[in-house]
Motif scaffolding. Structure first.
Motif, PDB file in Angstrom:
ATOM      1  N   HIS A 123       0.835  -1.208   0.000  1.00 58.80           N
ATOM      2  CA  HIS A 123       0.000   0.000   0.000  1.00 58.80           C
ATOM      3  C   HIS A 123       0.870   1.258   0.000  1.00 58.80           C
ATOM      4  N   ALA A 124       1.926   1.231   0.804  1.00 60.48           N
ATOM      5  CA  ALA A 124       2.810   2.399   0.874  1.00 60.48           C
ATOM      6  C   ALA A 124       3.471   2.670  -0.477  1.00 60.48           C
ATOM      7  N   LEU A 125       3.884   1.610  -1.154  1.00 56.39           N
ATOM      8  CA  LEU A 125       4.521   1.773  -2.457  1.00 56.39           C
ATOM      9  C   LEU A 125       3.521   2.265  -3.500  1.00 56.39           C
ATOM     10  N   GLY A 126       2.307   1.713  -3.462  1.00 51.51           N
ATOM     11  CA  GLY A 126       1.270   2.167  -4.382  1.00 51.51           C
ATOM     12  C   GLY A 126       0.909   3.632  -4.137  1.00 51.51           C
ATOM     13  N   GLU A 170       6.725  -4.713  -7.118  1.00 57.29           N
ATOM     14  CA  GLU A 170       6.889  -3.589  -8.033  1.00 57.29           C
ATOM     15  C   GLU A 170       5.861  -3.679  -9.159  1.00 57.29           C
ATOM     16  N   GLY A 171       5.726  -4.868  -9.718  1.00 56.20           N
ATOM     17  CA  GLY A 171       4.779  -5.070 -10.814  1.00 56.20           C
ATOM     18  C   GLY A 171       3.335  -4.915 -10.376  1.00 56.20           C
ATOM     19  N   ASN A 172       3.006  -5.450  -9.193  1.00 55.81           N
ATOM     20  CA  ASN A 172       1.621  -5.365  -8.701  1.00 55.81           C
ATOM     21  C   ASN A 172       1.208  -3.928  -8.415  1.00 55.81           C
ATOM     22  N   THR A 173       2.084  -3.163  -7.774  1.00 55.93           N
ATOM     23  CA  THR A 173       1.751  -1.770  -7.485  1.00 55.93           C
ATOM     24  C   THR A 173       1.766  -0.924  -8.753  1.00 55.93           C
ATOM     25  N   ASP A 174       2.537  -1.342  -9.751  1.00 56.94           N
ATOM     26  CA  ASP A 174       2.477  -0.664 -11.057  1.00 56.94           C
ATOM     27  C   ASP A 174       1.086  -0.814 -11.673  1.00 56.94           C
ATOM     28  N   ILE A 175       0.521  -2.032 -11.565  1.00 52.93           N
ATOM     29  CA  ILE A 175      -0.820  -2.278 -12.115  1.00 52.93           C
ATOM     30  C   ILE A 175      -1.839  -1.379 -11.422  1.00 52.93           C
ATOM     31  N   TYR A 176      -1.732  -1.289 -10.097  1.00 53.36           N
ATOM     32  CA  TYR A 176      -2.640  -0.425  -9.335  1.00 53.36           C
ATOM     33  C   TYR A 176      -2.479   1.035  -9.745  1.00 53.36           C
ATOM     34  N   ALA A 177      -1.233   1.503  -9.765  1.00 50.89           N
ATOM     35  CA  ALA A 177      -0.976   2.903 -10.096  1.00 50.89           C
ATOM     36  C   ALA A 177      -1.432   3.229 -11.517  1.00 50.89           C
ATOM     37  N   GLU A 178      -1.171   2.325 -12.444  1.00 52.71           N
ATOM     38  CA  GLU A 178      -1.576   2.561 -13.838  1.00 52.71           C
ATOM     39  C   GLU A 178      -3.093   2.639 -13.970  1.00 52.71           C
TER      40      GLU A 178
END
Length: 412
Positions: free
Chosen positions: A44-47, A72-80
């Motif tokens: 969550h913090a990274l996202g 890294e990849g999972n939070t990229d999906i969220y952020a995108e």
């Protein structure tokens, strides 16, 4: 960051709305963190960092022991997803209200009730509520999800008088299960649910009143290991499913017919090579289908009991008759890596490092997505995910097993 939980938190709302005494009963048990919760907090913090960076806020990238290519990849999906949502909204609303990790207070309905919305957006008469889920053990659907609806109630209560909000759009982003689930409703539907359903049940829950009601919401309940209602349900399910599967068979056994010789063979379907379970000595396919949901519930309850007694014994010295605490097998490891390197090199051993190709994600960041696709796109493959059997209620599309088998054979 994930919410500091209220007694009647949004994240546990499915539980206390269905089993109203559970919230107060849980206060008798320690709220111990787990590695999964800590990993979720780090994700969550990274996202959050990635969204705030896109919004041009001054933020420092968080670090944790859970940092990995997967996270890294999972939070990229969220952020995108969030970034694409904002960019799409900006096509008709140049200045949407965007709030990251917003505290949402719904205490006007639920005593002391509040939660934290990962990303809340208001634009063009629509309230968007987005929530990141890092878990992969439970598929979380947004359809009438009470956590999301409570977040929406809190956001509407705070901003509804400033904006002409007509529609509520709620989305759960769960990258590890490739799940992006959206549910929409009108403001009137949301407010009616809050008043007619949430308010009276929240009052019972806050007072610790009402009936204990077991269900799938028990999975993460701290009371489950000592809950009489769960125990009674599990034992009743066992009796119902295993002792009363076929009343006719049981009547025959009681008459002594079970002493006769039984045909223990099962016929097979030539098209699927699967047994059709026609032998009287075997459960029928229908019997097994009826038991599957029950087995999941019983297995989950049993796991919770063993986890509880193990924790009590290991962490609090509680003794359980017939059981003892032992030390498991461990692997050797170096105490001081730097000293190991120095000692080995001093002894003449210099070839002590392995080199590895940087990860796909690191390549993509190094080159940029467009250049990465041009240079390495043809070498990238996404293999099919591991197959698993799930209930029909799971919104994921069923797999064509023949096609899936061909894909795995091609990879092999």
């Amino acid at each position: 960051m994930p919410e500091v939980h209220a007694i009647l938190s949004a994240s546990s709302s499915k539980r206390w709305l269905n089993c109203t005494p559970s919230a107060r009963l849980e206060q008798n048990f320690p709220n111990e963190s787990s590695v999964y919760a800590e990993e979720g907090t780090a994700a969550h913090a990274l996202g959050e960092y990635k969204i705030r960076k896109y919004l041009h806020e001054r933020v420092q990238r968080p670090t944790s022991e859970f940092d990995s290519e997967e996270m890294e990849g999972n939070t990229d999906i969220y952020a995108e997803f969030i970034i694409n949502q904002i960019e799409r909204i900006k096509e008709t609303c140049p200045h949407p209200l965007v709030m990251v990790e917003e505290r949402l207070d719904y205490s006007y309905l639920v005593p002391d009730g509040f939660g934290t919305g990962d990303c809340v957006i208001i634009a063009d008469g629509t309230l968007y509520v987005n929530d990141y889920k890092n878990g992969k053990g439970v598929f979380v659907s947004c359809d009438h999800n009470p956590q999301m609806m409570l977040y929406a109630l809190g956001a509407y209560h705070a901003y509804g008088y400033l904006y002409d909000i007509q529609k509520i759009s709620m989305t759960i982003i769960q990258p590890r299960l490739e799940n992006i689930s959206t549910f929409e409703c009108t403001v009137d539907e949301l407010l009616d649910w809050g008043e007619s359903y949430v308010r009276p049940r929240a009052k019972l829950a806050f007072e610790g009143k009402g009936n204990q009601v077991p269900g799938d919401w028990c999975r993460f309940c701290r009371v489950r290991c000592a809950c009489k209602a769960c125990a009674q349900e599990a034992l009743a399910l066992v009796k119902e499913e295993f002792l009363d599967l076929d009343a006719g068979v049981l009547e025959e056994e009681q008459r002594g017919d079970c002493l006769e010789e039984t045909d223990a063979t099962a016929s097979f379907d030539p098209d699927t090579s699967a047994p059709t379970f026609k032998s009287p000595a075997l459960l029928t396919k229908t019997d097994i289908e009826q038991m599957l949901p029950t087995l999941n519930r019983i297995e989950s309850w049993i796991e919770a009991i063993f986890a509880y007694v193990s924790s009590e014994a290991i962490n609090h010295g509680v003794t359980w008759a017939g059981y003892k605490v032992v030390e498991g097998r461990s692997k050797r490891q170096f105490l001081d890596t730097k000293s190991v390197v120095a000692a080995a090199q001093k002894a003449g051993y210099t070839d002590i490092y392995k080199t590895e190709l940087i990860s796909l994600t690191e390549f993509e960041k190094l080159m940029g997505k467009k250049k990465f696709q041009e240079v390495l796109g043809e070498y990238v493959v996404k293999p099919p995910g591991k197959l698993s059997l799930v209930p029909y209620s799971d919104p994921r599309e069923a797999v064509d097993l023949q096609t899936a088998a061909d894909e795995f054979d091609a990879l092999d």
